[in-house]
Design an enzyme around this catalytic site. Structure first.
Site, PDB file in Angstrom:
ATOM      1  N   ASN A   1       0.795  -1.225   0.000  1.00 54.79           N
ATOM      2  CA  ASN A   1       0.000   0.000   0.000  1.00 54.79           C
ATOM      3  C   ASN A   1       0.828   1.275   0.000  1.00 54.79           C
ATOM      4  O   ASN A   1       0.314   2.342  -0.301  1.00 54.79           O
ATOM      5  CB  ASN A   1      -0.957   0.016   1.207  1.00 54.79           C
ATOM      6  CG  ASN A   1      -0.238  -0.259   2.499  1.00 54.79           C
ATOM      7  OD1 ASN A   1       0.412  -1.291   2.663  1.00 54.79           O
ATOM      8  ND2 ASN A   1      -0.321   0.662   3.441  1.00 54.79           N
TER       9      ASN A   1
ATOM     10  N   GLN B   1      -4.850  -3.967  -2.030  1.00 59.34           N
ATOM     11  CA  GLN B   1      -4.381  -2.989  -3.025  1.00 59.34           C
ATOM     12  C   GLN B   1      -4.177  -3.628  -4.396  1.00 59.34           C
ATOM     13  O   GLN B   1      -3.708  -2.958  -5.326  1.00 59.34           O
ATOM     14  CB  GLN B   1      -3.060  -2.347  -2.576  1.00 59.34           C
ATOM     15  CG  GLN B   1      -3.162  -1.553  -1.276  1.00 59.34           C
ATOM     16  CD  GLN B   1      -3.923  -0.230  -1.411  1.00 59.34           C
ATOM     17  OE1 GLN B   1      -4.253   0.221  -2.521  1.00 59.34           O
ATOM     18  NE2 GLN B   1      -4.213   0.414  -0.293  1.00 59.34           N
TER      19      GLN B   1
ATOM     20  N   SER C   1     -11.010  -5.404   0.046  1.00 57.36           N
ATOM     21  CA  SER C   1     -11.780  -4.352   0.713  1.00 57.36           C
ATOM     22  C   SER C   1     -12.522  -3.499  -0.304  1.00 57.36           C
ATOM     23  O   SER C   1     -11.919  -3.036  -1.285  1.00 57.36           O
ATOM     24  CB  SER C   1     -10.804  -3.480   1.512  1.00 57.36           C
ATOM     25  OG  SER C   1     -11.482  -2.385   2.066  1.00 57.36           O
TER      26      SER C   1
ATOM     27  N   CYS D   1       0.159   6.549   7.675  1.00 56.53           N
ATOM     28  CA  CYS D   1      -0.645   7.480   8.448  1.00 56.53           C
ATOM     29  C   CYS D   1      -1.871   6.754   8.976  1.00 56.53           C
ATOM     30  O   CYS D   1      -2.767   6.422   8.220  1.00 56.53           O
ATOM     31  CB  CYS D   1      -1.061   8.629   7.545  1.00 56.53           C
ATOM     32  SG  CYS D   1      -2.141   9.793   8.338  1.00 56.53           S
TER      33      CYS D   1
END
Ligand code: PLP
Length: 376
Positions: A149, A177, A197, A317
């Site tokens: 990712n 991904q 996802s 993050c």
């Protein structure tokens, strides 16, 4: 806004919204009920299951709908740990997503052992390192992400599956991904579990899926009403499932890497000291990780935001906090390098014009920050 943060999440496809809306409005029956309205909803769930299965080269009954990629990953690891307690070892790559890293910590807390495969300087899983670890003879599961990712690097999944199976280990892959970005055919590369996802491929947040091969035994994470064939209890997120089916169907056309390559070429022309990570490794067309040596990525993010450009720092993050990137660290880069890295990520909605404007904005912001830093 120029949205270049598609690895974080994607915009919901209007076709997906259209497909799911009737299941929020009129088709609200509980699919487990016995009347006609419920049968209609059950049929929609079946169609979505077939759509997801078709994209993966799987059978419909090998698809278990979950709430997200994280749940799918946790379910796969917990299932193997529960069913093969005598095989203590789990192998993961050093560059896995937090969902796998944390599920691996739980594996360890439950008395298992976690072995970590090294990656090359390009971020590619080192097959010699995997071969070595598989010698332990006690490996229950190898869990390696299909595409990273942060860098977009694609793992050599065919070899990973072959080596792991030859050593008697099962394989799970975090393909969050990768699905919709790469052609994936599980008949050709027979991983035993695969996580995906919805919100990374233009479906809304709150829906994911886990592929569980018919070949393997399975223990559910959530028990209760026995939905999903007893493999994931809880009343189904019907609208989300319909959305995921549609999103997967709409992602049939695999993205080309032309736009990403042009973007990187233009960034290098505008800012020659920039370093494109893993440029020569196989990568998904949707992610570009770029270091701007000497420039603080957090400062760049503020300036880019002021220009309405959304992207993210190379350092992972989570919940808004910037941490140094364990992915770049595993590739041999130091903290300063990671702190100067930005991740741009694209989707089929990203236009050539947006890319060109983004290059101008990035270049102007880099010049501004560089001048500000020089004057400190
Ligand atoms: N795995 C990878 C590679 C991801 O990029 C993400 C999301 O950032 C996840 C897993 C977790 O997916 P979700 O947000 O659906 O839980």
């Amino acid at each position: 806004m120029i949205y270049l943060d598609n690895a974080a999440t994607t915009q919901t496809d209007p076709g997906v919204v259209e497909a799911m809306m009737p299941f929020l409005r009129e088709h609200y029956a509980n699919p487990s009920a016995s009347y006609a309205a419920a049968r209609h909803v059950r049929k929609a769930l079946h169609t979505a299951r077939e759509q997801v299965a078709a994209r993966l080269g799987a059978q419909a009954d090998e698809i278990v709908f979950t709430s997200c990629g994280t749940e799918s990953i946790n379910t796969a690891l917990a299932s193997v740990r529960a069913l093969w307690p005598e095989k203590t070892d789990l192998i993961i790559a050093s560059t896995e997503h937090a969902a796998t890293l944390e599920a691996a910590s739980r594996w360890k807390a439950q008395g298992g052992r976690v072995l970590t495969v090294a990656v090359t300087a390009d971020g590619v899983v080192d097959l010699d390192s995997l071969r070595e670890l598989l010698r332990s003879g006690c490996v229950a599961l190898v869990s390696i992400m299909w595409a990273n990712n942060e860098t977009g690097v694609i793992a050599p999944m065919r070899e990973i599956v072959e080596l792991s199976h030859a050593a008697g280990a099962l394989v799970h892959t975090d393909a969050v991904q990768a699905v919709g970005k790469l052609p994936i055919d599980l008949r050709d590369i027979p991983a035993d579990f695969l996580s995906l996802s919805g919100h990374k491929l233009h479906a809304p947040k709150g829906i994911g899926a886990l592929y569980v091969s018919q070949r393997v035994r399975f223990a559910p994470l959530l028990v209760g009403g026995g939905q999903e064939g007893g493999r994931r209890s809880g009343t189904e997120n019907v609208a989300g499932i319909v959305a995921l089916g549609k999103a997967v169907e709409l992602s049939a056309e695999i993205m080309s890497s032309t736009l990403r390559d042009q973007f990187e070429h233009q960034i290098l022309s505008a800012w020659p000291s920039a370093i494109i990570h893993s440029q020569n490794a196989p990568r998904v067309p949707s992610i570009s990780s770029i270091c701007f040596p000497g420039l603080d990525a957090a400062g760049m993010l503020i300036l880019l935001d002021q220009q309405n450009l959304a992207c993210s720092a190379g350092s992972a993050c989570h919940t808004g906090a910037l941490h140094s990137s364990h992915v770049l660290e595993a590739m041999g880069f130091d903290a300063a390098h990671a702190a100067s890295t930005l991740r741009f990520s694209f989707s089929r909605f990203t236009t050539v014009d947006e890319m060109a404007r983004a290059v101008q904005i990035v270049s102007a912001c880099a010049t501004k920050l560089s001048n500000l830093t020089a004057n400190l």
